[in-house]
Design a protein around this motif. Structure first.
Motif, PDB file in Angstrom:
ATOM      1  N   UNK A 248     -46.913  50.570  73.519  1.00  0.00           N
ATOM      2  CA  UNK A 248     -47.043  49.687  74.677  1.00  0.00           C
ATOM      3  C   UNK A 248     -45.741  48.961  74.986  1.00  0.00           C
ATOM      4  N   UNK A 249     -44.665  49.336  74.331  1.00  0.00           N
ATOM      5  CA  UNK A 249     -43.384  48.665  74.547  1.00  0.00           C
ATOM      6  C   UNK A 249     -42.852  48.940  75.944  1.00  0.00           C
ATOM      7  N   UNK A 250     -41.961  48.057  76.399  1.00  0.00           N
ATOM      8  CA  UNK A 250     -41.302  48.279  77.679  1.00  0.00           C
ATOM      9  C   UNK A 250     -40.370  49.480  77.565  1.00  0.00           C
ATOM     10  N   UNK A 251     -39.954  50.024  78.715  1.00  0.00           N
ATOM     11  CA  UNK A 251     -39.046  51.159  78.697  1.00  0.00           C
ATOM     12  C   UNK A 251     -37.751  50.800  77.978  1.00  0.00           C
TER      13      UNK A 251
ATOM     14  N   UNK B 292     -36.231  52.848  74.820  1.00  0.00           N
ATOM     15  CA  UNK B 292     -34.887  53.426  74.811  1.00  0.00           C
ATOM     16  C   UNK B 292     -34.111  52.931  73.593  1.00  0.00           C
ATOM     17  N   UNK B 293     -34.208  51.625  73.318  1.00  0.00           N
ATOM     18  CA  UNK B 293     -33.488  51.067  72.169  1.00  0.00           C
ATOM     19  C   UNK B 293     -34.005  51.670  70.865  1.00  0.00           C
ATOM     20  N   UNK B 294     -35.320  51.842  70.751  1.00  0.00           N
ATOM     21  CA  UNK B 294     -35.885  52.416  69.526  1.00  0.00           C
ATOM     22  C   UNK B 294     -35.399  53.842  69.321  1.00  0.00           C
ATOM     23  N   UNK B 295     -35.373  54.644  70.403  1.00  0.00           N
ATOM     24  CA  UNK B 295     -34.891  56.025  70.279  1.00  0.00           C
ATOM     25  C   UNK B 295     -33.420  56.055  69.897  1.00  0.00           C
TER      26      UNK B 295
ATOM     27  N   UNK C  68     -44.909  54.180  82.083  1.00  0.00           N
ATOM     28  CA  UNK C  68     -46.150  53.408  82.074  1.00  0.00           C
ATOM     29  C   UNK C  68     -47.280  54.282  81.544  1.00  0.00           C
ATOM     30  N   UNK C  69     -48.447  53.654  81.341  1.00  0.00           N
ATOM     31  CA  UNK C  69     -49.611  54.408  80.874  1.00  0.00           C
ATOM     32  C   UNK C  69     -49.990  55.513  81.851  1.00  0.00           C
ATOM     33  N   UNK C  70     -49.720  55.285  83.153  1.00  0.00           N
ATOM     34  CA  UNK C  70     -50.061  56.293  84.159  1.00  0.00           C
ATOM     35  C   UNK C  70     -49.259  57.576  83.977  1.00  0.00           C
TER      36      UNK C  70
END
Length: 648
Positions: free
Chosen positions: A579-582, A586-589, A554-556
């Motif tokens: 701002x993508x979800x985790x 993960x999929x992008x990496x 998250x941003x935090x």
């Protein structure tokens, strides 16, 4: 044996080194029957001094003879050649006799045939395959016909491309061969199988354009590619490998990973390396430079072009000018360099040397330029501009074996670092060569001695050496079993003589050094291409453009993610601040083929730990930062081929 009998006999050399005495007019098939009736009946073709020939081909004194049967590795080449004839026969049947025939040879993976005045597309391939199947099922005898050139000209009156071929190898008294199957015949030297029924499983693959004789000044023809195997199961296995090869295509992966581009505006065969691609090339360069430094090579640099006076002195102008980019500047003619060796010879020539100074070892990552036909350019596997990790050594004759040993050690280190299984071949003196018999025999014996002392299994490639000296060739297999030509070690007696290179010997007399050419990769471009496809873009940690990606949940957690990235600053590390979800991060990496992902959330931030995920989708939680950092350093420095933190 009387003198007249001995004059009517010749001797051929069999694969085991023994000699077979046969009649002077004997054919390959006659020799096979002389060895044994069973072998004679099984003979499909032959090899004379390494060249595949028809079983009816005459043998000659001293020829190295191999008999080709169904069990021979070469049999599939013979069968594929016959399959190409079936394709041409099918095209003639379906599209009419106005289609002009060009050539149809076998290839490493299948065959092709080139046609002119043929309007086809991919939708026509099933009908052509069906017609080929009918020809195979008809089991036509494939008959070899020997005809005069005059008769051949009459038969080929409407075939301009065949007439051009005929004119190149025939004279008034010569005869040529046709191969007939059913109603169809083709000018061809062969060899072929006995009947169309002997052809196994055939599949047509694609249609492409090709210039006649590979010359852009000639007409563009239609090329139909196909393949053939002895069984359906072999064909299916090949098609599966072919589909996998498409997924591994370096051009596709290069676009996905932003490694390189070849743009119309910049010119064909002139790759542009983007930051991720250049990162990999830099790592490859550092690796080979470390090997060179350990072996006491000195780095030199030569320009991209020279006056053609240099290329005439080296012999390239006479033997290589058609593959060079030549242009005038004022009254002088220049050529972009196709090789680095003349420049290195010129550097050596500019100094006086003692026998104590040798060996002299020069290295250069030198950009070279070769004018390939545009139709032969393909990604970075075949380009106009490429870089060779070149090395040239100037040695005394008594130093050859030790230097070749050291080079082979370096080549072994490179290939084993990438887990590449390789094979070795000794290529000996070709028919067109320079230097005395004594020099060649000694050089070949020295290379053979190195191979024997290392207990290396090797093939003998008779007549495949360079015109200036023998060589040791390396080839290796990639992850899906394809074979690639790799490094070579070459001895050169020609250039030292042309450049009048010399050193003062222990006897105070002038002596000519021997030049050794070597490259540990070959060209960076071709080796890079192979690695892209071998690893399918999943490069080992030390080569990966991006080695670690930090994913804040998250941003935090962004500030903590940046702190973790700083801790891994010795690596190529990025933080995903999107701002993508985790799950999307993960999929992008994973899609970007990043070896490791570090995931940090509230729990990791509170405990000062990280979660580690690899590209195999394994994950470990509550990992100490120092523990993972120590592992990464070892994996990178040891050049391990797979991310293994979660497998260790």
């Amino acid at each position: 044996m009387s003198e007249s009998e001995s004059q009517s006999q010749i001797a051929v050399v069999l694969p085991d080194g023994s000699e077979l005495s046969v009649d002077a007019d004997a054919t390959v098939e006659d020799c096979a029957y002389e060895i044994g009736p069973g072998l004679g009946r099984d003979t499909v073709a032959g090899k004379l001094d390494g060249d595949l020939v028809a079983k009816e081909a005459p043998v000659y004194e001293g020829a190295n003879l191999e008999i080709v049967t169904v069990q021979s590795d070469e049999y599939v080449d013979v069968m594929r050649h016959s399959a190409s004839h079936c394709l041409a026969q099918a095209v003639t049947r379906l599209f009419g006799e106005d289609v002009k025939l060009a050539i149809g040879p076998p290839t490493d993976d299948g065959f092709y045939y080139d046609f002119d005045d043929l309007d086809v597309d991919e939708s026509d391939l099933p009908d052509l395959e069906a017609e080929i199947e009918e020809i195979v099922e008809a089991d036509y005898e494939i008959e070899r016909e020997v005809v005069s050139v005059e008769e051949a000209e009459q038969r080929l009156a409407d075939e301009p491309y065949k007439l051009e071929l005929l004119a190149e190898f025939a004279d008034e008294d010569a005869t040529v061969t046709f191969y007939r199957q059913g109603e169809w015949a083709d000018l061809c030297a062969g060899p072929h199988v006995d009947s169309t029924g002997d052809i196994g499983a055939v599949e047509l693959l694609e249609i492409a354009g090709a210039y006649w004789r590979g010359d852009e000044e000639n007409p563009m023809q239609t090329r139909i590619y196909g393949t053939a195997f002895e069984s359906e199961s072999d064909l299916e296995a090949y098609l599966e490998r072919r589909e996998e090869a498409k997924e591994r295509d370096h051009r596709k992966i290069g676009r996905e990973m932003n490694l390189f581009s070849i743009q119309e505006v910049t010119g064909p065969g002139l790759p542009l390396y983007h930051p991720p691609g250049k990162t990999i090339l830099r790592e490859l360069s550092r690796f080979v430079e470390s090997i060179n430094d350990d072996a006491d090579y000195e780095y030199v640099e030569t320009p991209h072009l020279f006056k053609t006076d240099l290329w005439k002195q080296s012999g390239h102008y006479d033997n290589y000018v058609d593959d060079m980019f030549i242009f005038d500047v004022g009254d002088d003619e220049f050529g972009l360099k196709p090789m680095n060796c003349p420049g290195h010879a010129s550097i050596f020539e500019d100094h006086s040397w003692s026998y104590r100074d040798l060996p002299v070892r020069y290295a250069e990552n030198g950009k070279v330029y070769r004018k390939e036909q545009r139709g032969e350019l393909s990604g970075i596997s075949r380009v106009w501009a490429f870089t060779i990790d070149d090395g040239h050594l100037f040695v005394r004759p008594d130093q050859i074996e030790a230097e070749v040993e050291a080079i082979m050690d370096a080549i072994d280190e490179v290939l084993t670092t990438f887990d590449l299984d390789y094979e070795v071949a000794l290529a000996t003196r070709p028919e067109k060569s320079v230097g005395s018999d004594e020099i060649w025999e000694r050089a070949e014996a020295q290379l053979e001695s190195v191979l024997e002392s290392r207990e290396i299994d090797y093939e003998l490639e008779a007549g495949d050496g360079a015109f200036y000296g023998p060589k040791i060739d390396f080839s290796f297999e990639d992850a899906i079993g394809r074979s690639w030509d790799g490094p070579t070690v070459q001895l050169d007696f020609n250039m030292p003589e042309r450049f009048e290179l010399s050193y003062v010997g222990e006897d105070n007399e002038s002596h000519q050094p021997v030049m050794i050419h070597r490259a540990l990769y070959g060209s960076y471009e071709r080796f890079f291409m192979m690695l892209i496809e071998h690893y399918e873009g999943n490069f080992p940690l030390w080569l990966s453009p991006e080695q670690v990606r930090v994913l804040p949940i998250s941003d935090d957690n962004r500030e903590y993610a940046e702190e973790i990235a700083d801790a891994f600053s010795d690596f190529r590390v990025e933080v995903d601040t999107s701002d993508a979800t985790l799950g999307r991060k993960i999929r992008a990496a994973h899609d970007d083929r990043v070896p490791y992902q570090i995931i940090v959330g509230d729990d990791e931030q509170a405990d000062g730990t990280i979660s580690v995920r690899d590209r195999f989708e394994d994950q470990e939680y509550d990992v100490a930062v120092d523990t993972f950092l120590t592992h990464l350093e070892a994996e990178r420095d040891e050049k391990r081929n797979e991310p293994d933190f979660l497998q260790s």
